[in-house]
Design an enzyme around this catalytic site. Structure first.
Site, short mmCIF file in Angstrom:
data_model
loop_
_atom_site.label_atom_id
_atom_site.label_comp_id
_atom_site.label_asym_id
_atom_site.label_seq_id
_atom_site.Cartn_x
_atom_site.Cartn_y
_atom_site.Cartn_z
N ARG A 119 3.24 35.01 -51.82
CA ARG A 119 3.02 34.61 -53.07
C ARG A 119 2.60 36.11 -53.97
O ARG A 119 1.50 36.13 -53.77
CB ARG A 119 2.45 33.42 -53.26
CG ARG A 119 2.30 33.06 -54.63
CD ARG A 119 0.99 32.11 -54.75
NE ARG A 119 -0.03 32.53 -55.07
CZ ARG A 119 -1.40 32.31 -54.53
NH1 ARG A 119 -1.62 30.99 -53.84
NH2 ARG A 119 -2.43 32.96 -54.94
N HIS A 129 -1.44 31.25 -57.94
CA HIS A 129 -1.04 29.89 -57.16
C HIS A 129 -0.33 29.09 -58.47
O HIS A 129 0.59 28.75 -58.40
CB HIS A 129 -2.10 29.04 -56.59
CG HIS A 129 -1.93 27.73 -56.58
ND1 HIS A 129 -1.25 27.46 -55.50
CD2 HIS A 129 -2.50 26.65 -57.22
CE1 HIS A 129 -1.05 26.03 -55.51
NE2 HIS A 129 -1.83 25.37 -56.67
N TYR A 147 -9.69 36.70 -55.09
CA TYR A 147 -10.02 36.51 -53.66
C TYR A 147 -8.96 37.09 -52.70
O TYR A 147 -9.53 37.09 -51.47
CB TYR A 147 -9.90 34.87 -53.38
CG TYR A 147 -8.62 34.27 -54.05
CD1 TYR A 147 -7.48 34.45 -53.28
CD2 TYR A 147 -8.33 33.61 -55.24
CE1 TYR A 147 -6.21 34.11 -53.97
CE2 TYR A 147 -7.35 33.11 -55.66
CZ TYR A 147 -6.13 33.30 -55.06
OH TYR A 147 -4.96 32.88 -55.46
#
Lengths: 471, 382
Positions: free
Chosen positions: B274, B278, B287
């Site tokens: 990805r 998100h 992160y």
């Protein structure tokens, strides 16, 4: 006629109410196309770039970098029809950008026509390659035509730059949002924190560790001043002043103190008292098996004394409800203890202290103190206090005029205990003496009541056995 | 391994790959079986795939921009997962049924669902604007993994309706359910796999392992390789390079064919990444590191198709310009459409609660209408 469109700050996350403007990528006078990135914002969740929904010329930046805007606030004004005859906008008082100035020199770094200026010097990308003259001719500039028959509308739309979180400053640093929030609350720059988590992620503990170290309050000497001063903050060019943003505990303390000082008329009364018997009691309790492992201090006896006084004068344990114009008398005592912690002043309270025996009270005090020192005092520990003691004596101070904890009617200052010459049983002898001060809210506590409460506290400290009578 | 610590420890698992990241053919003979399955894929098919992937990517960018300008409440980004979606959905037939999660924009698009109607959900106008019967595409499921069970149940249904293994390629149907690596940590996926296996239901479990369950990396989410997840239930499994559109197409084609022919379920792990967030509420820079993103950007699925087309001599700038132009128009139409959506009448929430007229529903609708009138009157009185 020029058409001014305001872009309102959207909710870039889910249910966010505000965002900080981090950096403007455009300046007044710049030509923008639909989907050009115009600004970088930081929300509680993320650092994101916002694209322009309009094509046109930037005429005003309403919220400068560094400021916080609420979702829905207009943040920029874009003239979507900059080439038409100039007329003053009827409502907003905006000045129209000069189209000639905007189109003449591609290398012009964007002169400030109106508003807050160009912001980030040369850092902001300047005018787009398109000629402003082809920016928009449609009557509904916010909706570019969908066909490509004319070059004009197509030039007004960029394929969206890949909108993503930008990587400036703290973005290089890996930390989860709650940890970022913690750092922000503590006023810590994550870039200065050493990471111990997997993959270089900064953990909560890393931030707290950094804070503990930072509490050492580094000193530094600045040019132009030979006296060392705090290393953080922003030092004035002449090196004679340091400005530190008001944050966190300091901010809450300031707000509470201002609220209290300017709503409740304070009156303070003082009493000097011989506490030699209390010192004997403390020594005795320290030796008591039941109290082993528990810290026993004169403050503990002062707490008990205040509880006994409240028991005799329950009207002192009250608060003023401005909204309803009522006085609220509390049937319970949540006894607040003002604690100086590395993060600043906090006033946690011992819930239902009136039900506690001396041992329980001692244990509760120990727990409260260690929690506060560890910086782990929770908001609920500090809420719903009913009366407070501030132990100024630990700093060697005789007494002071304490400011009420908001929502309470009285606060007792417990001064340093000193050996002093004192008239005792008709002779001058060396006794342990301290000073007590009681500030109270004169709206609901009369001088007489305040005086009686303080006299009772003093009486118990002078002769702790009196507690047997009043308890 | 040391230089790619973010990759799950199961990188040694055999992974079907037919086209290398540079666009050249992978000549590894162990994948001959799959290579033979897609011998019919010609330059025209590759161009179709490129177009689909380019439009999917543009949709992603435009919807993100719409969210950032306040036109959408939320958007789920799918950049980087184009090959996994386009390659697999082209292995479905009109009679097959699709159960998407919420990131399957490319799947919807190829199935003919107008993507602008998918944005109803992300604007909060309704729960999904398209005709599910017409496209055989179920609405998006936001509850992670819940639809793996819906899909399995649906597959058991068409099995019982006699729509499987009749030998007629025009009517024999299967179900494909799309979910992510995060969904494999939900009990529902395990239940669905078990039901599918014991019933030999015609369902293909297509797991897009995009490496991140929001901010939880694969390395911290599962211990055993995901591809083996089906084996314990008795479901055949295959792991495929999810950024290789041809390999994805090959494994999915085989799995769907098996399902339609009565061979039961298959579990596919498509290994992808990805590239975006998100959702638009998320910020992956908080992160994950740039080294990981760079690793995957060198394996970008769209660029691989371009490279493959070049290698085949089937790429030219005119085609590129045509697709870009089409994408521009598509994006402009999306913008106009989304901005015109407005907000639905409050009474719309009562519309589809029951299939037939219902007294309590009607009472509540009337009461609410009265309540809103009162509010309006109250405001007028000021």
């Amino acid at each position: 006629m020029a058409t001014y469109q305001k872009f309102e700050l959207p909710d870039a996350g889910e249910g966010l109410t505000e965002a900080d403007i981090v950096e403007w990528r455009v300046a007044v006078g710049d030509t923008v196309a639909v989907n050009d990135v115009i600004v970088e914002i930081e929300t509680a969740k993320s650092l994101v770039e916002l694209p322009s929904p309009f094509a046109g010329v930037v005429t005003e930046i309403l919220v400068p970098a560094g400021q916080t805007a609420n979702v829905g606030d207009p943040i920029i004004v874009i003239d979507t029809d900059p080439n038409s005859d100039s007329t003053s906008p009827d409502d907003s008082g905006l000045t129209q950008g000069d189209p000639a100035a905007a189109s003449d020199e591609p290398d012009n770094s964007g002169s400030v026509l109106v508003g807050y200026g160009t912001g980030g010097e040369e850092a902001a990308p300047r005018r787009r390659r398109q000629q402003p003259t082809v920016a928009v001719t449609a009557t509904e500039p916010a909706r570019p035509a969908t066909t490509g028959v004319s070059p004009a509308p197509r030039a007004a739309v960029s394929a969206p730059a890949r909108l993503r979180s930008s990587r400036s400053a703290n973005a290089h640093v890996l930390a989860k949002p709650p940890v970022r929030l913690l750092a922000r609350e503590l006023g810590i720059d994550l870039a200065s924190v050493a990471a111990s988590g997997p993959g270089g992620i900064i953990t909560r503990e890393d931030v707290l560790q950094h804070q503990r170290q930072a509490q050492a309050r580094e000193l530094a000497t600045y040019p132009g001043d030979d006296q060392p001063w705090l290393a953080d903050g922003e030092v004035s060019p002449d090196g004679r002043q340091t400005r530190v943003p008001v944050r966190s505990v300091r901010k809450r303390t300031a707000e509470a103190m201002v609220t209290s000082a300017f709503t409740a008329p304070h009156v303070s009364v003082f009493h000097t008292v011989d506490v030699t018997q209390t010192m004997r009691l403390v020594a005795g309790l320290k030796a008591d098996r039941e109290f082993s492992g528990v810290r026993v201090t004169p403050l503990l006896i002062a707490m008990k004394a205040l509880l006994l006084a409240v028991n005799r004068h329950p009207e002192i344990n009250a608060s003023w409800d401005e909204a309803t114009q009522q006085i609220v008398y509390k049937h319970y005592v949540n006894l607040g203890i003002a604690a100086a912690t590395p993060r600043g002043l906090v006033v946690p309270n011992i819930k239902d202290a009136h039900r506690m025996g001396l041992l329980e009270l001692a244990q509760a005090l120990g727990e409260l103190t260690s929690t506060a020192r560890a910086g782990k005092t929770r908001p609920q520990d500090m809420s719903d206090g009913t009366i407070t003691i501030t132990n100024v004596g630990v700093f060697g101070i005789d007494t002071g005029t304490p400011i009420l904890n908001p929502g309470e009617a009285a606060i007792l200052a417990f001064g340093a205990i000193r050996e002093q010459p004192w008239v005792y049983q008709g002779e001058i002898t060396i006794r342990h003496v301290t000073q007590l001060a009681l500030s109270f809210d004169h709206r609901l506590v009369d001088g007489e009541l305040g005086a009686r409460v303080l006299a009772d506290v003093a009486a118990v400290l002078e002769e702790p056995a009196r507690g047997l009578v009043w308890g | 391994m040391a230089e790619t610590p973010w990759l799950p420890h199961n990188e040694a698992e055999p992974t079907v790959q037919l086209v290398l990241p540079d666009g050249s053919e992978n000549t590894d003979t162990q994948w001959d079986h799959y290579r033979n399955l897609v011998k019919d894929v010609d330059a025209a098919t590759w161009r179709t795939w490129y177009r689909d992937m380019a439009l999917m990517r543009r949709f992603d960018e435009e919807a993100t921009a719409l969210q950032r300008t306040g036109e959408l409440a939320l958007f789920t980004q799918a950049r980087g997962q184009e090959a996994a979606q386009i390659g697999s959905v082209h292995a479905t037939r009109a009679q097959d049924w699709i159960f998407p999660a919420y990131r399957e924009h490319g799947v919807l698009q190829v199935r003919g669902v107008p993507l602008k109607e998918e944005l109803h959900l992300f604007r909060g106008v309704d729960h999904g604007g398209w005709d599910t019967e017409k496209h055989h595409v179920h609405l998006n499921t936001l509850v992670i993994s819940a639809h793996t069970l819906h899909a399995t149940g649906y597959a058991m249904g068409i099995q019982r309706d006699g729509l499987v293994a009749t030998g007629d390629p025009d009517t024999d149907a299967a179900v494909m359910v799309y979910f992510g690596d995060g969904a494999t940590s939900e009990g529902d996926t395990s239940e669905a796999l078990n039901f599918a296996a014991v019933n030999q239901a015609p369902v293909v479990f297509f797991c897009q392992n995009n490496q991140w369950a929001i901010s939880v990396p694969g390395t911290r989410q599962y211990r055993g390789p995901l591809v083996r997840r089906g084996a314990g239930f008795g479901v055949p499994c295959v792991r495929v390079d999810g950024n290789d559109v041809l390999a994805v197409h090959a494994v999915t084609r085989e799995a769907m064919e098996r399902a339609r022919n009565g061979g039961g379920p298959t579990f596919i792990e498509a290994v992808t990444f990805r590239q975006g967030a998100h959702t638009t509420s998320d910020d992956p820079t908080r992160y994950r590191g740039t080294d990981e993103e760079q690793y995957w950007s060198q394996r970008d699925p769209v660029e691989r198709v371009v490279a493959r087309l070049r290698a085949m001599g089937a790429w030219d700038e005119r085609f590129h310009t045509e697709v870009t132009h089409e994408a521009d128009e598509f994006a402009a139409e999306l913008r106009t459409y989304v901005r015109s959506l407005g907000r639905p009448a409050s009474s719309a929430m009562f519309d589809h609660v029951y299939a037939t007229p219902h007294a309590i529903n009607q009472t509540e609708r009337d009461w609410f209408a009265g309540f809103e009138r009162d509010l309006a009157d109250g405001e007028g009185g000021h």
